[in-house]
Design a protein around this motif. Structure first.
Motif, PDB file in Angstrom:
ATOM      1  N   GLU A  87      83.152 -65.820  -4.171  1.00 22.14           N
ATOM      2  CA  GLU A  87      84.114 -66.323  -3.335  1.00 22.14           C
ATOM      3  C   GLU A  87      84.550 -67.757  -3.705  1.00 22.14           C
ATOM      4  OE1 GLU A  87      82.449 -65.783   0.524  1.00 22.14           O
ATOM      5  OE2 GLU A  87      83.302 -63.702   0.620  1.00 22.14           O
ATOM      6  N   THR A  88      83.705 -68.342  -4.293  1.00 24.34           N
ATOM      7  CA  THR A  88      84.167 -69.911  -5.107  1.00 24.34           C
ATOM      8  C   THR A  88      84.937 -69.620  -6.301  1.00 24.34           C
ATOM      9  OG1 THR A  88      81.897 -70.358  -6.432  1.00 24.34           O
ATOM     10  CG2 THR A  88      82.233 -71.146  -3.953  1.00 24.34           C
ATOM     11  N   LYS A  89      84.700 -68.511  -6.961  1.00 20.20           N
ATOM     12  CA  LYS A  89      85.152 -68.333  -8.385  1.00 20.20           C
ATOM     13  C   LYS A  89      86.484 -67.506  -8.192  1.00 20.20           C
ATOM     14  CE  LYS A  89      82.294 -70.550 -10.317  1.00 20.20           C
ATOM     15  NZ  LYS A  89      82.477 -71.748 -11.192  1.00 20.20           N
ATOM     16  N   ILE A  90      87.224 -67.199  -7.042  1.00 22.18           N
ATOM     17  CA  ILE A  90      88.385 -66.656  -6.854  1.00 22.18           C
ATOM     18  C   ILE A  90      89.684 -67.544  -7.158  1.00 22.18           C
ATOM     19  CG2 ILE A  90      90.172 -65.315  -5.163  1.00 22.18           C
ATOM     20  CD1 ILE A  90      87.605 -64.395  -3.957  1.00 22.18           C
ATOM     21  N   LYS A 105      83.502 -67.089 -16.569  1.00 21.11           N
ATOM     22  CA  LYS A 105      82.986 -68.063 -15.731  1.00 21.11           C
ATOM     23  C   LYS A 105      82.139 -67.602 -14.777  1.00 21.11           C
ATOM     24  CE  LYS A 105      87.209 -70.935 -16.658  1.00 21.11           C
ATOM     25  NZ  LYS A 105      88.417 -71.422 -16.088  1.00 21.11           N
ATOM     26  N   LEU A 106      82.318 -66.736 -14.067  1.00 22.16           N
ATOM     27  CA  LEU A 106      81.438 -66.048 -12.995  1.00 22.16           C
ATOM     28  C   LEU A 106      80.128 -65.919 -13.495  1.00 22.16           C
ATOM     29  CD1 LEU A 106      80.753 -65.136 -10.295  1.00 22.16           C
ATOM     30  CD2 LEU A 106      81.853 -63.102 -10.802  1.00 22.16           C
ATOM     31  N   ASN A 107      79.949 -65.264 -14.611  1.00 19.60           N
ATOM     32  CA  ASN A 107      78.455 -65.023 -15.306  1.00 19.60           C
ATOM     33  C   ASN A 107      77.998 -66.173 -15.736  1.00 19.60           C
ATOM     34  OD1 ASN A 107      78.403 -62.052 -15.117  1.00 19.60           O
ATOM     35  ND2 ASN A 107      79.747 -61.693 -17.043  1.00 19.60           N
ATOM     36  N   VAL A 108      78.677 -67.137 -16.078  1.00 17.23           N
ATOM     37  CA  VAL A 108      78.004 -68.403 -16.799  1.00 17.23           C
ATOM     38  C   VAL A 108      77.584 -69.118 -15.196  1.00 17.23           C
ATOM     39  CG1 VAL A 108      78.778 -70.861 -17.170  1.00 17.23           C
ATOM     40  CG2 VAL A 108      79.323 -68.955 -18.687  1.00 17.23           C
TER      41      VAL A 108
END
Length: 114
Positions: A87-90, A105-108
């Protein structure tokens, strides 16, 4: 592999092309195998189709959120923690467009949780 963008190759085939439809069905079948808790109708279309180039690093927020359970189990993390991170990466568009989640970016960020 954790979160992933759909498909590895782009397509210029139309939505009525038999070859394309067979490929999409194969992707649906594969997605359901690794997400047995889902039903076909719950899979966002971007999870089984590809952008024209097949290089789009983004998926829909829905595509990221339906993978929370699998990713949390694979990384030995609480589902709530993974969901909160997603949710912070949306990325919401400033004016018009669709919301996205950048898979890299999500996987990092997931790697940094450990």
């Amino acid at each position: 592999m954790d979160y992933n963008a759909a498909g590895s190759a782009g397509s210029n085939k139309g939505p009525n092309n038999a070859e394309y439809l067979a490929l999409v069905q194969k992707r649906i079948d594969t997605f359901l195998m690794v997400h047995p808790y889902l039903k076909k109708g719950e899979i966002p279309s971007d999870m089984v189709t590809a952008s024209g180039s097949g290089l789009d690093p983004n998926i829909s927020p829905q595509g990221a959120l339906i993978q929370v359970k699998r990713v949390a189990a694979a990384r030995n993390l609480p589902e709530e923690k993974v969901k909160a991170l997603v949710e912070t990466k949306i990325n919401n568009p400033a004016i018009i467009g669709t919301s996205t989640v950048n898979v890299l970016k999500l996987n990092v960020a997931l790697d940094e949780l450990k």
